[in-house]
Design a protein around this motif. Structure first.
Motif, PDB file in Angstrom:
ATOM      1  N   THR A   1      -2.420   5.676   3.661  1.00 47.89           N
ATOM      2  CA  THR A   1      -2.480   5.066   2.333  1.00 47.89           C
ATOM      3  C   THR A   1      -3.904   4.856   1.837  1.00 47.89           C
ATOM      4  O   THR A   1      -4.165   4.950   0.635  1.00 47.89           O
ATOM      5  CB  THR A   1      -1.730   3.719   2.303  1.00 47.89           C
ATOM      6  N   TYR A   2      -4.843   4.573   2.742  1.00 46.46           N
ATOM      7  CA  TYR A   2      -6.208   4.335   2.279  1.00 46.46           C
ATOM      8  C   TYR A   2      -6.748   5.558   1.554  1.00 46.46           C
ATOM      9  O   TYR A   2      -7.256   5.466   0.425  1.00 46.46           O
ATOM     10  CB  TYR A   2      -7.123   3.961   3.446  1.00 46.46           C
TER      11      TYR A   2
ATOM     12  N   ILE B   1      -4.716   6.605  -1.714  1.00 45.84           N
ATOM     13  CA  ILE B   1      -4.924   5.754  -2.888  1.00 45.84           C
ATOM     14  C   ILE B   1      -6.388   5.701  -3.305  1.00 45.84           C
ATOM     15  O   ILE B   1      -6.714   5.808  -4.495  1.00 45.84           O
ATOM     16  CB  ILE B   1      -4.425   4.317  -2.600  1.00 45.84           C
ATOM     17  N   LYS B   2      -7.273   5.544  -2.338  1.00 44.54           N
ATOM     18  CA  LYS B   2      -8.647   5.138  -2.650  1.00 44.54           C
ATOM     19  C   LYS B   2      -9.667   6.268  -2.627  1.00 44.54           C
ATOM     20  O   LYS B   2     -10.504   6.376  -3.524  1.00 44.54           O
ATOM     21  CB  LYS B   2      -9.080   4.033  -1.680  1.00 44.54           C
TER      22      LYS B   2
ATOM     23  N   ASN C   1       0.831  -1.213   0.000  1.00 42.47           N
ATOM     24  CA  ASN C   1       0.000   0.000   0.000  1.00 42.47           C
ATOM     25  C   ASN C   1       0.857   1.251   0.000  1.00 42.47           C
ATOM     26  O   ASN C   1       0.546   2.233  -0.688  1.00 42.47           O
ATOM     27  CB  ASN C   1      -0.923   0.005   1.227  1.00 42.47           C
TER      28      ASN C   1
ATOM     29  N   PHE D   1      -5.558  -0.188  -3.258  1.00 46.60           N
ATOM     30  CA  PHE D   1      -5.416  -0.372  -1.812  1.00 46.60           C
ATOM     31  C   PHE D   1      -6.076  -1.684  -1.418  1.00 46.60           C
ATOM     32  O   PHE D   1      -7.134  -2.051  -1.921  1.00 46.60           O
ATOM     33  CB  PHE D   1      -6.075   0.780  -1.058  1.00 46.60           C
TER      34      PHE D   1
END
Length: 658
Positions: free
Chosen positions: A119-120, A123-124, A55, A67
């Motif tokens: 990272t969540y 990325i998302k 991730n 992710f």
């Protein structure tokens, strides 16, 4: 105003060479940390995928992809990094340090221009940053990353990771606080992390931000309900509830009973106690004391486990402590260690040290297989073959530790605590060095120009502990305070081979009489005040016998039952040693309990307990007017923390007596 009377030791001043704890530290450094790293890198097939490092590679632009994992997946990596930092402090490993530095580079590469790290949402769902504090754990992940960064800085002196997380802390500070965006975390953690960052950097803003999150909690009990109405999307919650789940139902100073998710509660209470010591906040301390007394006096298992229900991983009601449907998350026992250690700083007291010891030797260690490659999330006190792990209400009570979890908060939490055990064992006051638990090795203090204390310990299998003091200059005057566990009724304390204090019990008269001497006992500690000379010794001999422990009569599940303990160790019966249907076994009231030292290829060195007991059997009818017939049966008990390491089968801590 409350005053912090003691501070925990710096890990660099502690050297662990202990017959018990060194095994676990070496296991973590040599097996657990490399094993968990492979999982975090998705290098072990056939188990729950982590993707945590990948991730960060994606967020840093080093790889393409989506992710994967829980919204708080970053925290698994953070706790592993903290464990690795402590391991590097205990044992230098250039290759591990290089790999950690590579991960830190990834974290830095994933950091956004404004300092944001997660990272969540990078990325998302970048458009939803900071919109769902209830469910999405951005502050929780940031807190664990901050703790890891401080630990790595203290261990190696390198400040790259620290500076990355300072930028994230500054980003949070720009957003939240008085006259800024109102907010509190759904899962507490950032509060205690900011206090660690404050002490590492001296930056007052971090202390004030931590104080804001603590003080703001509960001032608007419907805060999360309002938050949900203001956004047009949800993550997984369908309703915010009344705030008890995440301890936001009333302001923290008004709370007097532990409620809700047990891990969240422990992290909050840890921060509250730490803040009370940092600022002298008497009202905050009083709230912490009330909460600690409620947890340990009415809602704690004999193993140090807390959080008795699977529904919300939460506390329920006072004295509701079922053995077979228990939850007792490993992280919750670890959190209770954190909270209790901070309470010890506020007031060195035997009651705090006793609970810390209970958790460490039982509810914490049970969370990890003895080979370091399997882990428990749930720590039951009774396993029933055919029900545990199978029937709906017992589904969570699995009888065998898995290799990993989709929600893997416990395994790296275990690793970071065991690698930092030294700072829980030692501490310092203004003129006193505290030994809170018996830990072989050494402790170096700067007190009185410098003092080295070497410790030899056979604990917990025997009660002989010896301290040898080496002052930098002879005649250094200070006090050594040694915790005498509350379970111990008979002990002797010798200074340079001469008995200076002994007791059979802990009566007020004995303590009063001892205060007149330079060696005295007070509130669970033996204090030795003297001008130390090189080679001076203090020896503690604890009478260690197997004993029976009974639950309060308000605990309905354990009436007529007995638990066996020896020293700080809770024991259990396993099907491996005693046959099936353990509920048929009885321990006679007058039965002698003998201890035997054993060396097992799987369990290692330990002490077993053996009893001439009985197994009660009845006829073949489901109901009958005939009493069950007792047959002589040899019962063997093993330490609770070792259960589940051999064949899969039944287990119980509480056994019928009579």
């Amino acid at each position: 105003m409350v005053k912090r009377q003691e501070t925990e030791a710096r890990l660099k001043d502690c050297c662990v060479k202990d017959g018990f704890w060194s095994y676990f530290q070496e296991l973590v450094s040599d097996v657990v940390i490399p094993y968990q790293e492979k999982i975090l890198r998705d290098e072990i097939p056939g188990i729950e995928k982590s993707h945590a490092i990948e991730n960060f590679r994606i967020a840093a632009g080093k790889a393409e992809g989506e992710f994967y994992g829980a919204v708080f997946q970053d925290s698994d990596l953070a706790k592993w990094l903290e464990a690795a930092a402590y391991s590097l402090q205990n044992k230098r490993d250039e290759e591990l340090e290089r790999r950690v530095d590579d991960v830190i580079d990834l974290i830095g590469g994933a950091q956004q221009e404004d300092g944001y790290v997660n990272t969540y949402f990078t990325i998302k769902e970048p458009e939803h940053r900071w919109q769902n504090l209830l469910d999405c754990h951005e502050l929780y992940c940031a807190g664990h990353m901050i703790e890891a960064a401080v630990a790595y800085y203290e261990s190696t002196g390198k400040d790259k990771f620290l500076n990355i997380m300072r930028r994230m802390a500054d980003h949070i500070d720009r957003r939240f606080g008085p006259d800024k965006t109102r907010g509190i975390p759904g899962h507490e953690e950032i509060e205690l992390a900011l206090l660690r960052l404050y002490r590492a950097t001296g930056e007052q803003r971090y202390l004030e931000l931590s104080r804001y999150f603590i003080d703001e909690r509960g001032t608007q009990p419907n805060y999360f309900q309002v938050e949900m109405k203001e956004r047009s999307w949800t993550f997984w919650s369908t309703e915010a509830g009344d705030g008890t789940y995440n301890q936001s139902h009333v302001p923290v100073r008004e709370q007097d009973k532990a409620v809700g998710h047990s891990v969240r509660a422990m992290y909050l209470y840890t921060a509250m106690a730490d803040m009370a010591g940092e600022t002298g906040d008497e009202s905050l301390y009083r709230a912490c004391l009330r909460l600690w007394e409620n947890v340990t006096g009415r809602q704690m298992y004999v193993t140090g486990g807390i959080g008795s229900t699977v529904h919300g991983e939460a506390f329920t009601k006072d004295y509701d402590l079922p053995n077979d449907t228990v939850y007792a998350e490993t992280c919750a026992s670890i959190g209770l260690v954190f909270f209790t250690r901070k309470m010890l700083e506020l007031k060195p007291s035997g009651k705090f040290a006793d609970v810390m010891e209970r958790c460490l030797f039982n509810g914490v260690l049970s969370g990890m297989q003895h080979d370091g490659k399997r882990f428990f999330y749930v720590n039951p006190l009774e396993v029933i073959p055919g029900l545990s792990g199978e029937q709906k209400e017992y589904k969570h009570v699995i009888p065998k530790r898995p290799q990993w979890y989709a929600c893997a908060c416990c395994p790296p939490n275990e690793a970071r605590l065991l690698e930092s055990i030294g700072k829980y064992a030692w501490g310092e006051g203004s003129d006193t060095i505290y030994s809170h638990m018996f830990l072989g090795g050494s402790y170096r203090s700067e007190m009185c120009g410098g003092i080295l204390i070497e410790t030899e310990s056979g604990y917990p299998w025997n009660g002989s502990v010896k301290y040898t003091v080496h002052p930098q200059e002879n005649g250094a005057s200070c006090t050594l305070a040694v915790h005498i566990p509350g379970w111990c009724e008979k002990y002797r304390l010798l200074v340079n081979g001469t008995e200076a204090l002994s007791a059979e019990g802990t009566t007020a008269e004995a303590e009063t009489a001892a205060k007149a001497a330079d060696v005295f006992r007070e509130d669970g500690y033996c204090y030795i005040r003297r001008e130390w000379k090189d080679g001076d010794t203090v020896q503690v001999d604890l009478q260690m016998e197997a004993r029976r422990v009974y639950a309060d009569s308000a605990v309905r599940e354990n009436q007529g039952r007995v638990c066996l303990m020896r020293g700080p160790v809770v024991y259990c019966l396993e099907q491996e040693d005693n046959g099936g249907q353990l509920w048929q076994l009885r321990i006679p009231e007058n039965a002698q309990i003998s201890a035997a030292e054993e060396q097992d290829p799987v369990l290692g060195r330990y002490v077993s307990l053996n009893i001439e007991g009985a197994r009660c059997l009845s006829g073949g009818s489901l109901y009958t007017g005939e009493r069950p017939v007792p047959y002589a049966w040899k019962i063997k008990a093993v330490p609770y923390y070792l259960w589940g390491n051999r064949s899969e089968g039944g287990m119980q801590v509480w056994t019928l007596e009579g």
